[in-house]
Design a protein around this motif. Structure first.
Motif, PDB file in Angstrom:
ATOM      1  N   LYS A  14       0.836  -1.223   0.000  1.00  0.00           N
ATOM      2  CA  LYS A  14       0.000   0.000   0.000  1.00  0.00           C
ATOM      3  C   LYS A  14       0.861   1.260   0.000  1.00  0.00           C
ATOM      4  O   LYS A  14       0.621   2.181  -0.787  1.00  0.00           O
ATOM      5  N   ARG A  57      -5.985   2.198  17.817  1.00  0.00           N
ATOM      6  CA  ARG A  57      -7.180   2.042  16.958  1.00  0.00           C
ATOM      7  C   ARG A  57      -8.083   3.279  17.048  1.00  0.00           C
ATOM      8  O   ARG A  57      -8.727   3.655  16.074  1.00  0.00           O
ATOM      9  N   ARG A 119       6.595  -3.432  12.959  1.00  0.00           N
ATOM     10  CA  ARG A 119       5.175  -3.758  13.109  1.00  0.00           C
ATOM     11  C   ARG A 119       4.966  -4.591  14.375  1.00  0.00           C
ATOM     12  O   ARG A 119       5.263  -5.776  14.393  1.00  0.00           O
ATOM     13  N   ARG A 138      -8.851 -11.544   8.965  1.00  0.00           N
ATOM     14  CA  ARG A 138      -9.123 -10.270   8.289  1.00  0.00           C
ATOM     15  C   ARG A 138      -9.601 -10.367   6.846  1.00  0.00           C
ATOM     16  O   ARG A 138     -10.260  -9.455   6.353  1.00  0.00           O
TER      17      ARG A 138
HETATM   18  C1  S3P Z   1      -1.135  -2.750  11.476  1.00  0.00           C
HETATM   19  C2  S3P Z   1      -0.560  -2.339  10.299  1.00  0.00           C
HETATM   20  C3  S3P Z   1       0.481  -1.298  10.228  1.00  0.00           C
HETATM   21  C4  S3P Z   1       0.319  -0.325  11.387  1.00  0.00           C
HETATM   22  C5  S3P Z   1       0.295  -1.059  12.685  1.00  0.00           C
HETATM   23  C6  S3P Z   1      -0.822  -2.096  12.776  1.00  0.00           C
HETATM   24  C7  S3P Z   1      -2.133  -3.843  11.449  1.00  0.00           C
HETATM   25  O1  S3P Z   1       0.390  -0.586   8.991  1.00  0.00           O
HETATM   26  O2  S3P Z   1      -0.840   0.434  11.242  1.00  0.00           O
HETATM   27  O3  S3P Z   1       1.543  -1.701  12.865  1.00  0.00           O
HETATM   28  O4  S3P Z   1      -2.872  -4.026  12.432  1.00  0.00           O
HETATM   29  O5  S3P Z   1      -2.213  -4.543  10.401  1.00  0.00           O
HETATM   30  P1  S3P Z   1       0.822  -1.216   7.556  1.00  0.00           P
HETATM   31  O6  S3P Z   1      -0.334  -2.042   7.072  1.00  0.00           O
HETATM   32  O7  S3P Z   1       1.048  -0.020   6.716  1.00  0.00           O
HETATM   33  O8  S3P Z   1       2.034  -2.027   7.787  1.00  0.00           O
END
Ligand code: S3P
Length: 168
Positions: A14, A57, A119, A138
């Protein structure tokens, strides 16, 4: 609203696609993780460890609301992998623009995320198992929410961009 919202699992490309669309195709770009880090003057990892995932969140929901309130247009918005999972956010994303799911297989994700230390949800334990389990929770939400699904495995950024432009 006429934005393009990129959703998908961590490592699905993304942010790369967002930067590419900004650099070569004159889109404005907003990445929700970067937005939150700037706004909070803190890293995602640190927010998770000091304030917890639930707090992060809430920030994600606030971020999407701010983008709607500020009448964001003509922008590619790359959203964190967990943001579309919360049902409140799904309605907001639909309001904000066309939702494009960049779908990638587990092998691709494992390869891309192998050396990642940014992450929090993927640290420690077996990476493939973690990705497989989280993806199983998901995937159906990503698919149901998406206006457009693009299978990205083995595709170049340019090919994926062309698919987005054709299908959006
Ligand atoms: C998350 C994805 C991350 C970031 C965080 C949580 C998730 O973003 O928001 O670490 O829950 O999948 P990216 O999808 O850009 O890595």
């Amino acid at each position: 609203m006429n934005n393009i919202i990129l959703i998908g699992f961590m490592g699905s490309g993304k942010s790369t696609m967002g930067r590419y669309m900004e650099e070569y195709h004159k889109y404005k770009l907003i990445d929700t993780d970067e937005y939150i880090e700037r706004w909070q003057s803190d890293s995602i990892s640190n927010i998770f460890s000091t304030k917890g995932e639930a707090y992060f969140r809430e920030l994600e929901t606030e971020c999407i609301k701010k983008l709607i309130d500020s009448k964001t247009e003509n922008t590619v918005i790359s959203v964190g992998g967990g943001l579309p999972i919360k049902s409140d956010n799904q309605k907001l994303l639909k309001e904000l623009g066309k939702v494009v799911y960049l779908r990638a297989g587990v092998d691709t994700l494992v390869n891309r995320l192998m050396d990642d230390d940014k992450r929090p949800l993927l640290q420690g334990g077996d990476l493939r198992n973690k990705i497989t389990e989280l993806m199983a929770k998901r995937e159906s939400t990503y698919e149901t929410l998406a206006d457009v699904i693009i299978d990205t495995d083995g595709c170049t950024t340019e090919q994926i961009f062309k698919s987005i432009e054709e299908k959006k």
